[in-house]
Design a protein around this motif. Structure first.
Motif, PDB file in Angstrom:
ATOM      1  N   TYR A  41       0.803  -1.228   0.000  1.00  0.00           N
ATOM      2  CA  TYR A  41       0.000   0.000   0.000  1.00  0.00           C
ATOM      3  C   TYR A  41       0.834   1.276   0.000  1.00  0.00           C
ATOM      4  O   TYR A  41       0.729   2.098   0.900  1.00  0.00           O
ATOM      5  CB  TYR A  41      -1.005  -0.033   1.164  1.00  0.00           C
ATOM      6  N   PHE A  49      -5.477  -0.823  -5.509  1.00  0.00           N
ATOM      7  CA  PHE A  49      -6.468  -1.545  -4.704  1.00  0.00           C
ATOM      8  C   PHE A  49      -7.860  -0.948  -4.914  1.00  0.00           C
ATOM      9  O   PHE A  49      -8.849  -1.687  -5.063  1.00  0.00           O
ATOM     10  CB  PHE A  49      -6.091  -1.558  -3.213  1.00  0.00           C
ATOM     11  N   ILE A  52      -9.096  -2.367  -8.002  1.00  0.00           N
ATOM     12  CA  ILE A  52      -9.508  -3.773  -7.824  1.00  0.00           C
ATOM     13  C   ILE A  52     -10.957  -3.825  -7.339  1.00  0.00           C
ATOM     14  O   ILE A  52     -11.761  -4.637  -7.814  1.00  0.00           O
ATOM     15  CB  ILE A  52      -8.592  -4.496  -6.800  1.00  0.00           C
ATOM     16  N   TYR A  58     -14.226  -8.904  -8.549  1.00  0.00           N
ATOM     17  CA  TYR A  58     -13.926  -8.688  -7.117  1.00  0.00           C
ATOM     18  C   TYR A  58     -15.234  -8.332  -6.404  1.00  0.00           C
ATOM     19  O   TYR A  58     -15.570  -7.169  -6.195  1.00  0.00           O
ATOM     20  CB  TYR A  58     -12.866  -7.592  -6.944  1.00  0.00           C
ATOM     21  N   GLY A 164     -14.262  -5.004   5.167  1.00  0.00           N
ATOM     22  CA  GLY A 164     -13.421  -5.309   4.008  1.00  0.00           C
ATOM     23  C   GLY A 164     -12.736  -6.655   4.034  1.00  0.00           C
ATOM     24  O   GLY A 164     -11.954  -6.963   3.145  1.00  0.00           O
ATOM     25  N   SER A 165     -12.979  -7.455   5.097  1.00  0.00           N
ATOM     26  CA  SER A 165     -12.256  -8.720   5.264  1.00  0.00           C
ATOM     27  C   SER A 165     -10.738  -8.511   5.320  1.00  0.00           C
ATOM     28  O   SER A 165      -9.961  -9.387   4.929  1.00  0.00           O
ATOM     29  CB  SER A 165     -12.609  -9.751   4.170  1.00  0.00           C
ATOM     30  N   THR A 166     -10.341  -7.335   5.824  1.00  0.00           N
ATOM     31  CA  THR A 166      -8.909  -7.084   6.017  1.00  0.00           C
ATOM     32  C   THR A 166      -8.336  -8.056   7.040  1.00  0.00           C
ATOM     33  O   THR A 166      -7.155  -8.423   6.972  1.00  0.00           O
ATOM     34  CB  THR A 166      -8.695  -5.616   6.454  1.00  0.00           C
ATOM     35  N   ASN A 169      -6.293 -10.943   5.766  1.00  0.00           N
ATOM     36  CA  ASN A 169      -4.908 -10.831   5.308  1.00  0.00           C
ATOM     37  C   ASN A 169      -3.901 -11.227   6.396  1.00  0.00           C
ATOM     38  O   ASN A 169      -2.690 -11.253   6.146  1.00  0.00           O
ATOM     39  CB  ASN A 169      -4.609  -9.413   4.800  1.00  0.00           C
ATOM     40  N   TYR A 209      -9.328 -12.831  -7.565  1.00  0.00           N
ATOM     41  CA  TYR A 209      -7.905 -12.496  -7.392  1.00  0.00           C
ATOM     42  C   TYR A 209      -7.110 -12.670  -8.690  1.00  0.00           C
ATOM     43  O   TYR A 209      -5.877 -12.624  -8.684  1.00  0.00           O
ATOM     44  CB  TYR A 209      -7.311 -13.334  -6.241  1.00  0.00           C
ATOM     45  N   THR A 216      -5.232  -6.883 -10.519  1.00  0.00           N
ATOM     46  CA  THR A 216      -4.638  -7.548  -9.349  1.00  0.00           C
ATOM     47  C   THR A 216      -3.187  -7.944  -9.643  1.00  0.00           C
ATOM     48  O   THR A 216      -2.313  -7.851  -8.784  1.00  0.00           O
ATOM     49  CB  THR A 216      -5.481  -8.769  -8.932  1.00  0.00           C
ATOM     50  N   PHE A 219      -1.200  -4.903  -9.169  1.00  0.00           N
ATOM     51  CA  PHE A 219      -1.137  -4.612  -7.727  1.00  0.00           C
ATOM     52  C   PHE A 219      -0.036  -5.448  -7.078  1.00  0.00           C
ATOM     53  O   PHE A 219       0.791  -4.947  -6.302  1.00  0.00           O
ATOM     54  CB  PHE A 219      -2.519  -4.930  -7.143  1.00  0.00           C
ATOM     55  N   GLU A 283       0.968 -12.725  -0.179  1.00  0.00           N
ATOM     56  CA  GLU A 283      -0.279 -12.354   0.511  1.00  0.00           C
ATOM     57  C   GLU A 283      -1.118 -13.595   0.778  1.00  0.00           C
ATOM     58  O   GLU A 283      -1.144 -14.518  -0.047  1.00  0.00           O
ATOM     59  CB  GLU A 283      -1.103 -11.372  -0.344  1.00  0.00           C
ATOM     60  N   SER A 285      -5.311 -14.327   1.777  1.00  0.00           N
ATOM     61  CA  SER A 285      -6.644 -13.737   1.977  1.00  0.00           C
ATOM     62  C   SER A 285      -7.539 -14.869   2.458  1.00  0.00           C
ATOM     63  O   SER A 285      -8.010 -15.686   1.653  1.00  0.00           O
ATOM     64  CB  SER A 285      -7.188 -13.155   0.669  1.00  0.00           C
TER      65      SER A 285
HETATM   66  C1  AVI Z   1      -7.499  -5.567   1.599  1.00  0.00           C
HETATM   67  N1  AVI Z   1      -7.729  -6.996   1.406  1.00  0.00           N
HETATM   68  C2  AVI Z   1      -8.906  -7.440   2.174  1.00  0.00           C
HETATM   69  C3  AVI Z   1      -7.771  -7.421  -0.004  1.00  0.00           C
HETATM   70  C4  AVI Z   1      -8.079  -8.940  -0.116  1.00  0.00           C
HETATM   71  O1  AVI Z   1      -9.087  -9.268  -0.734  1.00  0.00           O
HETATM   72  O2  AVI Z   1      -7.348  -9.726   0.458  1.00  0.00           O
HETATM   73  C5  AVI Z   1      -6.449  -7.117  -0.704  1.00  0.00           C
HETATM   74  C6  AVI Z   1      -6.403  -7.660  -2.097  1.00  0.00           C
HETATM   75  N2  AVI Z   1      -5.414  -8.345  -2.607  1.00  0.00           N
HETATM   76  C7  AVI Z   1      -5.684  -8.690  -3.852  1.00  0.00           C
HETATM   77  N3  AVI Z   1      -6.897  -8.242  -4.147  1.00  0.00           N
HETATM   78  C8  AVI Z   1      -7.353  -7.583  -3.057  1.00  0.00           C
END
Ligand code: AVI
Length: 322
Positions: A41, A49, A52, A58, A164-166, A169, A209, A216, A219, A283, A285
């Motif tokens: 970020y 983002f 996205i 998404y 946001g379901s953060t 992560n 994704y 993405t 990103f 990452e 998710s």
């Molecule tokens: C911020 N977070 C919840 C997003 C996710 O869906 O994990 C970040 C993201 N990474 C790729 N697309 C979105």
């Protein structure tokens, strides 16, 4: 007219944003290699983002917004009036507006955000839209317990908002630590409204994704551009590809950058070797079932007081209490 940052009292807890060079060296020296997703970020990463969230694949943001709008009357009933709303993250968007509009007489709003610029920009916009709500931004790392500023008007109750379901992560161990510190921040009579992406058909999750427009992918690759800029590394972005696959066993999207050839990357005074097809984890998710989520929050001494899902059970909002 936007409200000048100087008009809003900022509590600055001087968060350390971490040391990107030592974090990257640690991840690149590990086997298998990894990089921390918090470095996605930078300003271009934040813009990507946002893009996205507008991609047709998404679904998370769209479905959560609809769910929040339709559940707001029930959420307002379940949350005591005159709440001090505390958001984890900078909360510049429609979700925060829906919550502040829908709750009964919220007295104050505290976004907790590590980036001072993002914090002041979002709170400036919200101060204009909600002049009756006291804005009390805190510049801090929300993964640690945060002493909250006291609103001028009495509020018997804190509502943490973490959409946001953060949470997804974070690994389960880190998420449990974060939820524990959330429980401390909100206090014994507090509540938390948390957005979570739910387990569902693998193809739907993987499409979210791997959007067709490649946003993405950009990103994910931007992480390497950021490292090149901020650490002086020499990643060749054309030498890596984005790969996001759902592990049903672990209940999570696992995003990797895969080396397209054998190569060396220099960072500080280190040289890191990648073999062809080597996958570096960047990452996770997580996607939750009721069981997996309840087991996770129980580790932090929290329980689900109310739950709302969209009609297809794609995304959930959970009201948590100690
Ligand atoms: C911020 N977070 C919840 C997003 C996710 O869906 O994990 C970040 C993201 N990474 C790729 N697309 C979105």
């Amino acid at each position: 007219m936007s409200i000048a940052a100087a008009d809003i009292p900022l509590t600055d807890l001087h968060p350390s944003s971490g040391d990107i060079t030592s974090d990257a060296i640690e991840g690149l020296s590990s086997s298998p290699k990894w990089l921390p997703s918090k470095y996605f970020y930078d300003s271009r990463g934040s813009q990507l983002f946002e893009a996205i969230t507008r991609q047709p694949e998404y679904y998370l943001t769209r479905v959560e917004l609809e769910l929040l709008a339709t559940s707001m009357p029930a959420i307002a009933d379940a949350v005591a009036s005159c709440a001090h709303v505390v958001e984890y993250g900078s909360g510049s968007g429609r979700k925060t507006e829906l919550l502040l509009e829908g709750l009964e007489d919220p007295v104050a709003y505290t976004p907790i955000e590590i980036s001072r610029t993002a914090l002041l920009a979002s709170v400036g916009r919200l101060a204009e839209a909600f002049p009756a709500i006291e804005m009390l931004p805190v510049c801090a790392d929300f993964t640690q317990p945060v002493p909250l500023p006291q609103p001028t008007r009495e509020s018997g109750h804190t509502l943490v908002f973490f959409p946001g379901s953060t949470l997804g992560n974070f690994t389960h161990d880190d998420a449990a630590l974060l939820l524990r510190s959330m429980r401390e921040t909100m206090g014994p009579r507090g509540q938390a409204l948390v957005g979570i992406d739910l387990d569902k058909d693998t193809a739907l999750i993987e499409a979210a994704y791997n959007d067709a427009a490649g946003v993405t992918r950009d990103f994910t690759l931007n992480l390497l551009a950021r490292l090149n800029r901020d650490t002086g590394s020499d990643f060749d972005l054309a030498g890596f590809e984005h790969r996001a696959r759902y592990s049903r066993e672990r209940g999570r999207i696992e995003t990797h950058l895969v080396s397209l050839r054998e190569q060396h990357v220099r960072l500080a005074d280190h040289s890191f070797h990648f073999h062809a097809d080597e996958a570096m984890q960047v990452e996770y998710s997580h996607k939750y079932t009721d069981q997996s989520f309840e087991a996770l929050i129980a580790r932090a001494g929290l329980r689900v007081a109310r739950r709302w899902n969209d009609p297809r059970d794609w995304f959930g909002l959970r009201l948590l209490e100690p």
